[in-house]
Design an enzyme around this catalytic site. Structure first.
Site, PDB file in Angstrom:
ATOM      1  N   ASP A   1      -8.742  -5.125  -5.705  1.00 12.24           N
ATOM      2  CA  ASP A   1      -8.202  -4.101  -4.553  1.00 12.24           C
ATOM      3  C   ASP A   1      -8.777  -2.899  -4.999  1.00 12.24           C
ATOM      4  OD1 ASP A   1      -6.547  -2.498  -2.681  1.00 12.24           O
ATOM      5  OD2 ASP A   1      -4.962  -2.660  -3.835  1.00 12.24           O
TER       6      ASP A   1
ATOM      7  N   SER B   1       1.096  -1.213  -0.002  1.00 17.58           N
ATOM      8  CA  SER B   1      -0.058  -0.022  -0.053  1.00 17.58           C
ATOM      9  C   SER B   1       0.843   1.406  -0.057  1.00 17.58           C
ATOM     10  CB  SER B   1      -0.818  -0.082   1.024  1.00 17.58           C
ATOM     11  OG  SER B   1      -1.917   0.935   0.991  1.00 17.58           O
TER      12      SER B   1
END
Length: 540
Positions: free
Chosen positions: A461, A182
């Site tokens: 995602d 991330s």
């Protein structure tokens, strides 16, 4: 980035899952529980004296300081053998202990075991206990930038020591391979791009390497992959609510709020964010969302599917289903299908989180309190918000057109007001009117590339739209020097989680881990040649 998000109070929390921190409902308890779980196999904390300012000639950081702060790190040498690499796990927007699982059963353990490596977690500046100052005023936050953070990674690789290890493991004489997911994935990619003469390689997972001001695409995977009867119901309910707002039907708006037990929320945006919590409100959510789904039940949550199962419950009680027609007079007689189920879930799951606090207060679901945001206490949420407001952006908003899972009252101005309240102009530092995205995107954005930088993403995602494998990206082709991998059916950096028996993992995760092992082994076979070309160049 980017997030991941666990739950938190702007003044007190200290944990987030990967990019965005969540809301103001749970406090330090969120991170404490994580650290307790992760610390069953605790690692001793160590610190390095890290320069607060790595760029004494950059006017952006004037007036400069030569001071240092103590930055925490933790390491595991149980797999290490002389000649093995160092794996640096980038801590991201949480504390170091919250990442222990990656040394125990996750990706770092997998790579250490495969290559006789040493694993180390570096806690990011302004997170955990690695704060340069006792408070976080606007001036004191001036050194919380992407370039300062990735300079920490390079400085650490050159200067770190590991008590109990007799060998000098400093870069570039030892292969240092970074991993992050991330926001930490983006910092991994940026570190390799900027400091490739010191850092041998990196794996950037779900790395949000590109940023934008408004990011409605966060909800796109939910629209596409979530149970479609649930999605359709919510889209339709939101359309009907937004029609009330657009036509300024105050009575209808208030009746709609009352259905959820939220009539005390006078700001329509606060209300809209609250009913969006199960999906992911803008930066805030006190329950787990689509982003927190995971193949590994030890770290993931099925909250999202519990929510959708409740919304689509065909066996709801009559008094619940009757709610579906309460507002039909505002929709030409058409029912608000599954409104009763949706409202019941919010009343039973979300409202109790306030523990009796007034609904419209910042102890519950209200946000319209400038004093609350201006609290300068060091916290994860304050650090994260500052980075969002200055460089990272990616405000979660409703789309400009098409169906929407969140109300269209949720736009840029809602998040931007928190920035303005939280960070008033200081003596030396001030935030921009909107984030200066150039600072973040100048490393290559969605097309970032560097030697020995592996980019791995999951196609379900919520952050995929600002990752290397975005649906808008050109075709991607993998090579040993520039590897890439898109995991079908995977969410937010799912490869970071593992079990000690890789062969027993689900196939789609196992194959990703085996690919990462092969990739790193190929790189290590070229280390001697690389080192011969860079030794002596220790400039940051």
């Amino acid at each position: 980035m980017f997030p991941s998000i666990l739950l938190a109070s702007l003044a007190t929390i200290s944990a987030v899952s990967a990019r965005y921190p969540a809301h103001l409902l749970t406090s330090r308890d969120a991170e404490t529980s994580i650290e307790r779980r992760q610390s069953q196999h605790a690692y001793l904390p160590h610190t390095i004296d890290m320069p607060i300012d790595h760029f004494p000639d950059n006017p952006r950081y004037a007036p400069h300081t030569k001071a240092t702060f103590r930055q925490r790190y933790y390491f595991d040498s149980s797999y290490y053998k002389p000649g093995g690499p160092v794996y640096l796990y980038i801590g991201g927007e949480t504390s170091g202990p919250s990442r222990f699982s990656n040394l125990q059963t996750g990706i770092i353990q997998i790579l250490m075991n495969a290559t006789n490596g040493l694993g180390v977690i570096l806690e990011n500046r302004y997170y955990g206990e690695s704060y340069p100052f006792n408070t976080s005023t606007t001036d004191e936050l001036a050194y919380l930038t992407t370039e300062q953070t990735i300079a920490d990674n390079a400085y650490f690789a050159v200067h770190a020591t590991f008590p109990g290890i007799a060998t000098d493991l400093s870069a570039p004489n030892t292969p240092w391979i970074l991993y992050g997911g991330s926001l930490a994935g983006a910092q991994t990619a940026f570190s390799i791009k900027q400091y490739g003469h010191l850092l041998f390689g990196g794996i950037a997972s779900s790395a949000v390497t590109k940023t934008v001001l408004a990011y409605p695409e966060w909800y796109a995977p939910i629209q596409k992959f979530a149970p479609q009867d649930c999605v359709t119901s919510i889209n339709d309910i939101i359309d009907k609510f937004d029609a009330l707002v657009k036509s300024n039907k105050t009575e209808g708006i208030n009746e709609f709020k009352a259905v959820f037990g939220l009539e005390a929320l006078t700001d329509n945006r606060d209300f809209a964010m609250t009913i969006a919590f199960p999906l992911g409100g803008p930066m805030n959510y006190p329950t787990n969302t689509w982003q927190e789904l995971n193949w590994n039940s030890s770290y993931g949550s099925q909250d999202f599917f519990h929510f959708c199962s409740n919304v689509t419950n065909m066996n709801a009680l009559a008094n619940v289903t009757a709610v579906d027609t309460l507002l039909s007079n505002y929709s030409d007689g058409q029912p608000w299908t599954n409104l009763g189920n949706y409202a019941q879930y919010v009343k039973q799951t979300i409202l109790p989180l306030c523990k009796g606090a007034p609904i419209d207060s910042t102890s519950c679901f209200g946000t319209q309190n400038q004093t609350f945001y201006a609290d300068t206490t060091n916290s994860v949420s304050r650090s994260y918000l500052y980075s969002t407001c200055t460089e990272q952006g990616a405000y979660q908003v409703a789309p400009a057109s098409g169906p929407s899972l969140i109300s269209r009252v949720l736009q840029i101005d809602y998040t931007q007001q928190w920035c303005e309240w939280a960070f008033p102009k200081g003596t030396f530092n001030s935030i921009p009117s909107t984030p200066n995205l150039t600072y973040y995107n100048n490393y290559g954005g969605g097309n970032i590339s560097a030697d020995r930088l592996a980019l791995i993403d999951g196609n379900i995602d919520v952050w995929l739209g600002v990752c290397y494998h975005s649906n808008d990206s050109p075709p991607r082709y993998s090579t040993d020097l520039h590897p890439e991998y898109l995991i079908a059916g995977a969410g937010h950096h799912w490869d970071s989680y593992g079990i000690k028996d890789v062969e027993a993992e689900p196939q789609f995760i196992r194959e990703a881990h085996l690919w990462e092992i092969r990739t790193v082994r190929k790189w290590l076979g070229t280390f001697s040649k690389w080192r011969a070309g860079v030794v002596g160049n220790l400039e940051l």
